[in-house]
Design an enzyme around this catalytic site. Structure first.
Site, PDB file in Angstrom:
ATOM      1  N   SER A   1      30.238  -7.090 -64.618  1.00 49.56           N
ATOM      2  CA  SER A   1      29.890  -8.256 -65.656  1.00 49.56           C
ATOM      3  C   SER A   1      30.429  -8.097 -66.943  1.00 49.56           C
ATOM      4  O   SER A   1      29.987  -7.025 -67.597  1.00 49.56           O
ATOM      5  CB  SER A   1      28.480  -8.818 -65.647  1.00 49.56           C
ATOM      6  OG  SER A   1      28.383  -9.817 -66.529  1.00 49.56           O
TER       7      SER A   1
ATOM      8  N   TYR B   1      19.813  -8.556 -67.973  1.00 43.80           N
ATOM      9  CA  TYR B   1      20.638  -8.487 -67.064  1.00 43.80           C
ATOM     10  C   TYR B   1      21.960  -7.620 -67.602  1.00 43.80           C
ATOM     11  O   TYR B   1      22.597  -6.854 -66.467  1.00 43.80           O
ATOM     12  CB  TYR B   1      21.219  -9.992 -66.594  1.00 43.80           C
ATOM     13  CG  TYR B   1      22.554 -10.071 -65.912  1.00 43.80           C
ATOM     14  CD1 TYR B   1      22.547 -10.240 -64.460  1.00 43.80           C
ATOM     15  CD2 TYR B   1      23.830 -10.227 -66.386  1.00 43.80           C
ATOM     16  CE1 TYR B   1      23.538 -10.332 -63.606  1.00 43.80           C
ATOM     17  CE2 TYR B   1      24.781 -10.525 -65.550  1.00 43.80           C
ATOM     18  CZ  TYR B   1      24.734 -10.439 -64.203  1.00 43.80           C
ATOM     19  OH  TYR B   1      25.785 -10.423 -63.377  1.00 43.80           O
TER      20      TYR B   1
ATOM     21  N   GLU C   1      28.747  -9.198 -69.136  1.00 45.79           N
ATOM     22  CA  GLU C   1      27.372  -9.171 -69.996  1.00 45.79           C
ATOM     23  C   GLU C   1      27.293  -7.478 -70.558  1.00 45.79           C
ATOM     24  O   GLU C   1      26.384  -7.303 -71.211  1.00 45.79           O
ATOM     25  CB  GLU C   1      26.351  -9.410 -69.160  1.00 45.79           C
ATOM     26  CG  GLU C   1      26.181 -10.753 -69.085  1.00 45.79           C
ATOM     27  CD  GLU C   1      25.561 -11.660 -70.198  1.00 45.79           C
ATOM     28  OE1 GLU C   1      24.407 -11.076 -70.626  1.00 45.79           O
ATOM     29  OE2 GLU C   1      26.046 -12.679 -70.696  1.00 45.79           O
TER      30      GLU C   1
HETATM   31  O1  G4F Z   1      26.342 -20.322 -67.131  1.00 43.63           O
HETATM   32  P1  G4F Z   1      25.415 -19.477 -67.877  1.00 43.63           P
HETATM   33  O2  G4F Z   1      24.275 -19.346 -67.224  1.00 43.63           O
HETATM   34  O3  G4F Z   1      26.215 -17.974 -67.527  1.00 43.63           O
HETATM   35  P2  G4F Z   1      26.248 -16.802 -68.441  1.00 43.63           P
HETATM   36  O4  G4F Z   1      24.908 -16.718 -68.914  1.00 43.63           O
HETATM   37  O5  G4F Z   1      27.512 -16.401 -69.052  1.00 43.63           O
HETATM   38  O6  G4F Z   1      26.243 -15.763 -67.010  1.00 43.63           O
HETATM   39  C1  G4F Z   1      27.185 -15.983 -65.722  1.00 43.63           C
HETATM   40  O7  G4F Z   1      28.417 -15.176 -66.239  1.00 43.63           O
HETATM   41  C2  G4F Z   1      28.306 -13.691 -66.208  1.00 43.63           C
HETATM   42  C3  G4F Z   1      29.603 -13.124 -66.642  1.00 43.63           C
HETATM   43  O8  G4F Z   1      30.372 -13.415 -65.596  1.00 43.63           O
HETATM   44  C4  G4F Z   1      27.719 -13.166 -65.026  1.00 43.63           C
HETATM   45  F1  G4F Z   1      27.459 -11.837 -65.239  1.00 43.63           F
HETATM   46  C5  G4F Z   1      26.235 -13.619 -64.754  1.00 43.63           C
HETATM   47  O9  G4F Z   1      26.015 -13.346 -63.439  1.00 43.63           O
HETATM   48  C6  G4F Z   1      26.731 -15.199 -64.745  1.00 43.63           C
HETATM   49  O10 G4F Z   1      27.416 -15.603 -63.489  1.00 43.63           O
HETATM   50  O11 G4F Z   1      25.431 -19.749 -69.241  1.00 43.63           O
HETATM   51  C7  G4F Z   1      26.529 -19.801 -70.042  1.00 43.63           C
HETATM   52  C8  G4F Z   1      26.357 -20.240 -71.415  1.00 43.63           C
HETATM   53  C9  G4F Z   1      25.161 -19.407 -72.140  1.00 43.63           C
HETATM   54  O12 G4F Z   1      25.510 -19.345 -73.707  1.00 43.63           O
HETATM   55  C10 G4F Z   1      23.906 -20.127 -72.135  1.00 43.63           C
HETATM   56  O13 G4F Z   1      23.004 -19.987 -73.273  1.00 43.63           O
HETATM   57  O14 G4F Z   1      25.581 -21.522 -71.359  1.00 43.63           O
HETATM   58  C11 G4F Z   1      24.538 -21.659 -72.089  1.00 43.63           C
HETATM   59  N1  G4F Z   1      23.794 -22.706 -71.800  1.00 43.63           N
HETATM   60  C12 G4F Z   1      23.472 -23.849 -72.496  1.00 43.63           C
HETATM   61  N2  G4F Z   1      22.475 -24.634 -71.946  1.00 43.63           N
HETATM   62  C13 G4F Z   1      23.109 -22.850 -70.631  1.00 43.63           C
HETATM   63  C14 G4F Z   1      22.321 -24.116 -70.632  1.00 43.63           C
HETATM   64  N3  G4F Z   1      23.050 -22.118 -69.519  1.00 43.63           N
HETATM   65  C15 G4F Z   1      22.437 -22.304 -68.568  1.00 43.63           C
HETATM   66  N4  G4F Z   1      22.313 -21.754 -67.183  1.00 43.63           N
HETATM   67  N5  G4F Z   1      21.749 -23.575 -68.404  1.00 43.63           N
HETATM   68  C16 G4F Z   1      21.645 -24.347 -69.479  1.00 43.63           C
HETATM   69  O15 G4F Z   1      20.817 -25.383 -69.585  1.00 43.63           O
END
Ligand code: G4F
Length: 333
Positions: free
Chosen positions: A130, A154, A132
């Site tokens: 990832s 993670y 990450e």
């Molecule tokens: O959709 P996210 O949870 O994805 P994140 O954290 O980038 O992780 C995903 O991608 C990674 C890279 O490929 C993978 F390794 C991992 O397994 C996963 O698939 O969050 C994306 C962004 C972040 O900045 C978060 O803080 O969206 C922001 N966000 C804002 N509000 C939110 C929310 N994320 C989530 N999940 N839920 C919210 O309500």
């Protein structure tokens, strides 16, 4: 017939990869966790196909830390290719359950490597790593040589797993590689990830089923691509002569706010009228400047991410609209 074994077969990537492999004539075995609820909807269409299920597609029950069972499955199925996609994959949740995250994402990968190391017939192995792992990097975009500086539980677990894969390749001569994936989304994305949460809400609000959408920070930037294209690259990685790691990314970054605007535009709404900020979705620490440099994959795999962010947002919203409407018509009938 080529045989593949997948961990995480029921997830977004697992389901697309299964379709790709079956389409290319593979026999596919998948490892699933036994649970009281059935969480396999992404594969339902394949289970319903009598020519496929239990003929060319087989499921086996095991947890990632159940070493004996996983060893038995690998010895019995003797796969040519092993795609390791399973793990606790939610970054936000990893702050709440760091031990479980490390147990599955980090130690689960090491245990799998140890099993493969002992096998007489060793499969080619791909680990889904990832972006990450880069955390808050000094350089942008990141490539396969960018130092890892994870800042989330993670990311730290993935860094351990990624470095172990490299170590086993270099020290024990395994054909093992890391697909360093940036965010990749689709209509099969889990509903708690931000893109799917947004597209479901945009569709539900457009249909009058929801009023508001609660989100955390809108400032985060991500390199978002389309998942079916990424599994194609994963397959290509295992067809190379030499095992190697690849960054899989679009090379372009967008903010959460830009994704919101694109998704709501697809249903002719203004996101500002519907989004509320909620502390519960804020993270104690966030990655920054994450955008991938996919040049190596472009050059060596002949692979490029094609789908743009507006296209991705639109196709996800349209799929959510269709599924909400079909639920509505089932309820009415
Ligand atoms: O959709 P996210 O949870 O994805 P994140 O954290 O980038 O992780 C995903 O991608 C990674 C890279 O490929 C993978 F390794 C991992 O397994 C996963 O698939 O969050 C994306 C962004 C972040 O900045 C978060 O803080 O969206 C922001 N966000 C804002 N509000 C939110 C929310 N994320 C989530 N999940 N839920 C919210 O309500």
């Amino acid at each position: 017939m080529t045989c593949a074994l997948l961990t995480g077969i029921t997830g977004q990537d697992g389901s697309y990869l299964t379709e790709l492999l079956l389409g290319r004539g593979y026999t596919v075995h998948g490892i699933v966790r036994r649970s009281s609820t059935i969480q396999r909807t992404r594969l339902d269409h394949l289970f319903a196909d009598k020519d496929v299920y239990n003929r060319r597609l087989f499921l086996h029950y095991a947890d990632l830390d159940d070493v004996t069972t996983i060893r038995r499955i690998l010895s019995k199925t003797e796969p040519d290719e092993l795609y390791h996609l399973a793990g606790q994959s939610h970054v936000g949740v990893s702050f709440e359950i760091p031990e479980t995250t490390c147990q599955f994402t980090a130690m689960g990968t090491l245990k799998l490597l140890e099993i493969v190391r002992d096998l007489e017939k060793q499969p080619r192995m791909l680990h889904i790593s990832s972006s990450e792992i880069f955390g808050r990097p000094d350089e942008s975009p990141q490539n396969e040589r960018t130092p890892m500086r994870p800042v989330t539980p993670y990311g730290i677990a993935k860094t351990f797993a990624t470095q172990m894969v490299t170590f086993y390749r270099e020290s024990f001569n395994l054909f093992a590689c890391n697909a360093i994936c940036y965010n990749h989304e689709s209509s099969r994305r889990g509903e708690s990830f931000v893109t799917r949460k947004i597209t479901r809400a945009a569709a539900a609000i457009a249909l009058g089923k929801q009023k508001d959408l609660a989100l955390g920070s809108l400032d985060g930037r991500r390199d978002w691509g389309y998942a079916p294209e990424y599994v194609e690259a994963m397959w290509k990685m295992l067809q190379q002569q030499v095992a190697s790691d690849f960054v899989l990314a679009t090379g372009t970054s967008h903010s959460v706010e830009e994704f919101l605007a694109a998704a709501f535009e697809a249903v002719n709404l203004d996101w500002r009228d519907h989004v509320v900020q909620d502390e519960r979705y804020m993270r104690p620490s966030e990655v920054s400047r994450l955008v991938g440099d996919p040049s190596k994959a472009n050059r060596d795999l002949g692979w490029t991410a094609e789908t743009t962010l507006p296209q991705l947002a639109r196709l996800m919203v349209e799929s959510d609209l269709a599924s909400l409407k079909s639920k509505e018509s089932i309820a009415d009938s």
